[in-house]
Structures are given as C-alpha cells and as structure tokens.
Design a protein around this motif. Structure first.
Motif, short mmCIF file in Angstrom:
data_model
loop_
_atom_site.label_atom_id
_atom_site.label_comp_id
_atom_site.label_asym_id
_atom_site.label_seq_id
_atom_site.Cartn_x
_atom_site.Cartn_y
_atom_site.Cartn_z
N GLY A 187 36.63 11.12 -67.12
CA GLY A 187 37.85 11.19 -66.32
C GLY A 187 38.90 10.28 -66.90
O GLY A 187 38.61 9.16 -67.33
N LEU B 277 38.31 15.59 -67.22
CA LEU B 277 39.19 15.82 -66.09
C LEU B 277 40.38 14.88 -66.22
O LEU B 277 40.21 13.66 -66.21
N TRP C 163 28.92 19.22 -66.55
CA TRP C 163 29.56 18.13 -65.84
C TRP C 163 28.56 17.15 -65.23
O TRP C 163 28.91 16.01 -64.98
N GLY D 227 30.83 14.33 -68.87
CA GLY D 227 32.15 14.41 -68.24
C GLY D 227 32.88 13.09 -68.34
O GLY D 227 32.30 12.02 -68.20
N LEU E 167 30.99 11.56 -63.50
CA LEU E 167 31.71 11.37 -64.75
C LEU E 167 31.14 10.16 -65.48
O LEU E 167 30.86 9.13 -64.88
N SER F 258 41.29 20.36 -65.76
CA SER F 258 40.02 20.13 -66.45
C SER F 258 40.00 20.89 -67.77
O SER F 258 40.46 22.03 -67.86
N GLU G 183 38.18 19.61 -57.32
CA GLU G 183 36.81 19.97 -57.68
C GLU G 183 36.67 20.09 -59.19
O GLU G 183 37.61 20.50 -59.88
N LEU G 184 35.51 19.76 -59.70
CA LEU G 184 35.19 20.06 -61.09
C LEU G 184 34.85 21.53 -61.20
O LEU G 184 34.22 22.10 -60.30
N LEU H 76 34.49 11.56 -57.30
CA LEU H 76 33.88 12.22 -58.46
C LEU H 76 33.29 11.26 -59.47
O LEU H 76 32.70 11.68 -60.46
#
Length: 269
Positions: free
Chosen positions: A192, A140, A184, A190, A212, A154, A177-178, A208
């Motif tokens: 970020g 992300l 994820w 995931g 991640l 993303s 939102e993912l 989030l």
C-alpha cells in the motif's frame, strides 16, 4: 525519446525530463507554489540536458485524481507547451504514477537487501537473484481526497509498466476493497502506498493493513515515475492531441455541505 513530465496533483510539485531513458527531476513538497516552480524547473532541466523545448518529442502530465487546483494547473501548463510545440500530450493517472513509484521503491529495497545478503557491492559482477522474479507487484495506491474520503486504485506490475486491476474510485476508507483474485493475501505480495493511508485518522491502513506487506503513507506521486509510464504509453501510441486531454477528478464537489459534515462525523463515531 525526449520527454517533459509535469506532476502537480498533490502538495508535491515535480518536473522531469527524460532523454533516451535517462531521467532527471526536480521535486519539492511545496503547497501553493506549483505555478511558481513548474516552468523555471522545466527550463533548468532542459538546459542541463542540452535541450530546447523544440527538441522535445512529447509532453506528459498527471491527469488526476488529486487536488482540483493542482490537476487543472498541471494540465493547463502541459497543454500550453504541447500546443505551442505541436507535440502530443500523454496523460497518465496520478494513482498509477503513485503506484509506479511504490513499486520502484520496493524493487530498490529488494535489490539493496539482496546485495547486502550476498555481500555484493554496486560495482561487482557477481550473480544476484533477479528482483523481477520475486513474488509481488500488486499495489494499492491511495491519495487523501479530504472530506473523509480517499482516491484509490489497485494495480499490478506488467512488464516495465502497470496494469489497472479495477476502476479508480473516490470513497470513504471503510468501503475501499482490494480486487478479487491475484495474490493479495500472500505474505510480501500486496503493498500500500500514498497519503490516503493516513487520511481519516488512518482508517484505510487499519482496515487493510493486515492484508498488505507494507504501507508507505507518506509517498507522493513524482514526475520521474510519470515520465517512465508516459514513455511506455507513447511507444504504444498513447499520445493524443493536447486539447483532448481531460482531468480525472472522480468527484464534482470540493466541499461538504453542513449536513454532509454532520453525517461524516457521525460515521466516524
């Protein structure tokens, strides 16, 4: 392939030259100095590579989203060079450039960790686990858009490049939102990356962060990563006439009205 890449969408300014896959770059966090730096850096890098502008096959530029002035500047300079040389222009999403840098950093960290664990130095021919086979590749990317919002996109690793998982947006951190599906929720999957994770007092990171594996809130897009993505796009026919390139601002206003400022403060509590 010989390519010049220009990235001026954030407070960082960078220029890169790619020659047959090898990339050299100038990078500096230099707010309000982009116009001063880009062309001299480009000439220096070309000279160091033994190239003239006429030797270039294409020009690449980061098309946004990002700072309005920086995006416009980068596209204007790239268009001018491409038009003068009659070369195609490859415009790449700034968020994709940022995501590509995040994945590159992740791969480098994995290689370093594997080399250390295996007791392998850089000159050894001993077998090391394949980094590309490791789980991961979902990322992300988020850039601080000011006014209490972030630009977000993303992506997932797709071969040597990236594939967008959803449309890029500009929104308040509490509504980002993912995408559904993928991995994820998997540990170490995931990642970020970007200044958007520090925006609005770190709201996106708080919301989030537990989904991640890592967050790099200081990461900025770089021309070296732009050059690599542009080369892949160009190989698939992604270059277009320079005059057809349009910036991707994602929003039209650059400042909040007084009423919007009050509403934003109320949302933050």
């Amino acid at each position: 392939m010989r390519l010049l890449a220009i990235e001026t969408s954030t407070e960082a300014c960078s220029v890169a030259v790619m020659v047959d896959g090898a990339v050299s770059e100038r990078f500096e966090i230099a707010p309000r100095r982009h116009a001063e730096l880009v062309l001299p850096w480009a000439e220096t890098l070309l000279a160091e590579a033994g190239l003239r502008r006429a030797d270039l096959d294409a020009i690449a530029v980061s098309r946004g989203p990002g700072a309005f002035t920086g995006v416009r500047l980068g596209i204007s300079i790239a268009q001018g060079i491409a038009l003068a040389l009659d070369r195609p222009l490859v415009a790449v999403s700034t968020l994709a450039v940022l995501a590509s840098g995040g994945l590159r950093t992740q791969r480098e960290a994995c290689r370093d960790a594997l080399d250390h664990a295996a007791g392998v130095d850089a000159d050894s021919d001993a077998d090391v686990p394949d980094v590309e086979a490791l789980p991961g590749g979902f990322i992300l990317a988020a850039i601080d858009a000011r006014m209490g919002e972030v630009y977000a996109g993303s992506f997932v690793r797709d071969g040597d490049g990236l594939r967008a998982l959803d449309r890029e947006v500009v929104a308040a951190p509490d509504v980002i939102e993912l995408p559904p599906g993928g991995s994820w929720h998997g540990v170490g999957v995931g990642v970020g990356v970007g200044t958007g994770f520090a925006a609005a007092d770190g709201a996106l990171a708080r919301r989030l962060g537990d989904r991640l594996a890592s967050i790099d809130a200081r990461a900025l897009p770089r021309a070296a990563d732009l050059a690599r993505l542009a080369a892949l796009a160009l190989a698939e026919g992604g270059g277009i006439a320079p005059e057809l390139v349009e910036p991707a601002y994602l929003r039209n206003n650059v400042a909040l009205t007084l009423a919007e400022q009050v509403a934003a403060r109320e949302r933050r509590g």
